[in-house]
Design a protein around this motif. Structure first.
Motif, mmCIF file in Angstrom:
data_model
loop_
_atom_site.group_PDB
_atom_site.id
_atom_site.type_symbol
_atom_site.label_atom_id
_atom_site.label_comp_id
_atom_site.label_asym_id
_atom_site.label_seq_id
_atom_site.Cartn_x
_atom_site.Cartn_y
_atom_site.Cartn_z
ATOM 1 N N GLU A 47 0.838 -1.206 0.000
ATOM 2 C CA GLU A 47 0.000 0.000 0.000
ATOM 3 C C GLU A 47 0.873 1.257 0.000
ATOM 4 O O GLU A 47 0.579 2.224 -0.702
ATOM 5 C CB GLU A 47 -0.916 0.001 1.222
ATOM 6 C CG GLU A 47 -2.093 -0.942 1.101
ATOM 7 C CD GLU A 47 -3.084 -0.767 2.227
ATOM 8 O OE1 GLU A 47 -4.277 -0.560 1.947
ATOM 9 O OE2 GLU A 47 -2.662 -0.840 3.398
ATOM 10 N N ARG A 48 1.960 1.223 0.759
ATOM 11 C CA ARG A 48 2.877 2.364 0.805
ATOM 12 C C ARG A 48 3.456 2.655 -0.577
ATOM 13 O O ARG A 48 3.630 3.814 -0.958
ATOM 14 C CB ARG A 48 4.008 2.057 1.789
ATOM 15 C CG ARG A 48 5.071 3.150 1.909
ATOM 16 C CD ARG A 48 6.361 2.567 2.461
ATOM 17 N NE ARG A 48 6.929 1.582 1.531
ATOM 18 C CZ ARG A 48 7.799 0.646 1.902
ATOM 19 N NH1 ARG A 48 8.180 0.541 3.163
ATOM 20 N NH2 ARG A 48 8.272 -0.198 0.989
ATOM 21 N N ASP A 49 3.730 1.595 -1.338
ATOM 22 C CA ASP A 49 4.306 1.747 -2.673
ATOM 23 C C ASP A 49 3.249 1.941 -3.758
ATOM 24 O O ASP A 49 3.569 1.919 -4.948
ATOM 25 C CB ASP A 49 5.160 0.519 -3.018
ATOM 26 C CG ASP A 49 6.378 0.387 -2.109
ATOM 27 O OD1 ASP A 49 6.776 1.416 -1.530
ATOM 28 O OD2 ASP A 49 6.917 -0.721 -1.981
ATOM 29 N N SER A 50 1.995 2.114 -3.346
ATOM 30 C CA SER A 50 0.867 2.352 -4.264
ATOM 31 C C SER A 50 0.672 1.209 -5.264
ATOM 32 O O SER A 50 0.257 1.425 -6.400
ATOM 33 C CB SER A 50 1.058 3.679 -5.024
ATOM 34 O OG SER A 50 1.163 4.756 -4.133
ATOM 35 N N LEU A 51 0.959 -0.030 -4.820
ATOM 36 C CA LEU A 51 0.796 -1.194 -5.693
ATOM 37 C C LEU A 51 -0.519 -1.922 -5.438
ATOM 38 O O LEU A 51 -0.998 -2.650 -6.304
ATOM 39 C CB LEU A 51 1.975 -2.157 -5.507
ATOM 40 C CG LEU A 51 3.332 -1.600 -5.937
ATOM 41 C CD1 LEU A 51 4.445 -2.568 -5.589
ATOM 42 C CD2 LEU A 51 3.343 -1.298 -7.441
#
Length: 209
Positions: A47-51
């Motif tokens: 989620e942090r890496d917007s994946l």
């Protein structure tokens, strides 16, 4: 070793979401056979890496739960074969209509790109145009840098070519890029190195006309 295992688990989660569409953390945990805490850590990183992204849904039993799915950015991590499709289409066009039609197609592409980017070159200063062109090429994946070499000369370098497979077979792609740069910059442009010719980079020498 731990980093390799983390990357492997991260990839497995993304593959699971690719094939299943949406999964809860519990479903991911059950399929992977690892602890729920480890799954939550991987989910947080993804989620942090917007994946991946999530929505909260009501379940028939128990409390609402987060359902996870791949974000649009994750598509970059899955194999694509665009160049093979492009090469097949160009080969079909060449067989049906001849080499001249392939040349015309590349010329049309050059004209389209010129219309798309000419507005960003409105500044009369060549240096600003070179900088803008470098930004455009970076946005398109060419890994571009530029430098000023004299009062009226610049060098623009591309370290990657997103259409390398096409350019390797159809040198019209490289010829049209050179013409496009000349039109956008309103300058004299020559190329000393070319990725499609086996060099490590494409190097453009730009001089005020």
């Amino acid at each position: 070793m731990k980093d390799d295992l983390d990357l492997s688990t991260r990839n497995r989660i993304m593959q699971m979401l690719k094939t299943s569409g949406e999964l809860t953390a519990k479903e991911i945990t059950d399929q992977l056979g690892i602890t729920g805490m480890a799954v939550r850590r991987h989910i947080a990183n993804l989620e942090r890496d917007s994946l991946i992204e999530s929505t909260t849904v009501r379940l028939p039993m128990g409390r609402p739960a987060a359902v996870y799915r791949l974000a649009a950015q994750a598509e970059e991590y899955f194999p694509k074969n665009y160049h093979a499709v492009a090469l097949d289409l160009l080969a079909e066009l060449e067989d049906e209509a001849g080499q001249s039609m392939v040349n015309l197609l590349f010329e049309k592409r050059k004209e389209t790109l010129y219309k798309r980017y000419a507005g960003k070159m409105a500044d009369s200063e060549l240096e600003h145009k070179v900088a803008a062109l470098s930004d455009i090429q970076n946005d398109n994946g060419y890994m571009t840098t530029w430098e000023k070499t004299s009062d009226d000369a610049y060098v623009l370098t591309e370290y990657n070519c997103p259409i390398a497979q096409v350019a390797n077979k159809y040198n019209q792609a490289c010829a049209c890029e050179l013409k496009l740069f000349e039109s956008l910059l309103g300058a004299t442009v020559s190329r000393s190195d070319c990725l499609a010719s086996g060099d490590r980079k494409c190097v453009y020498h730009i001089r005020r006309s």
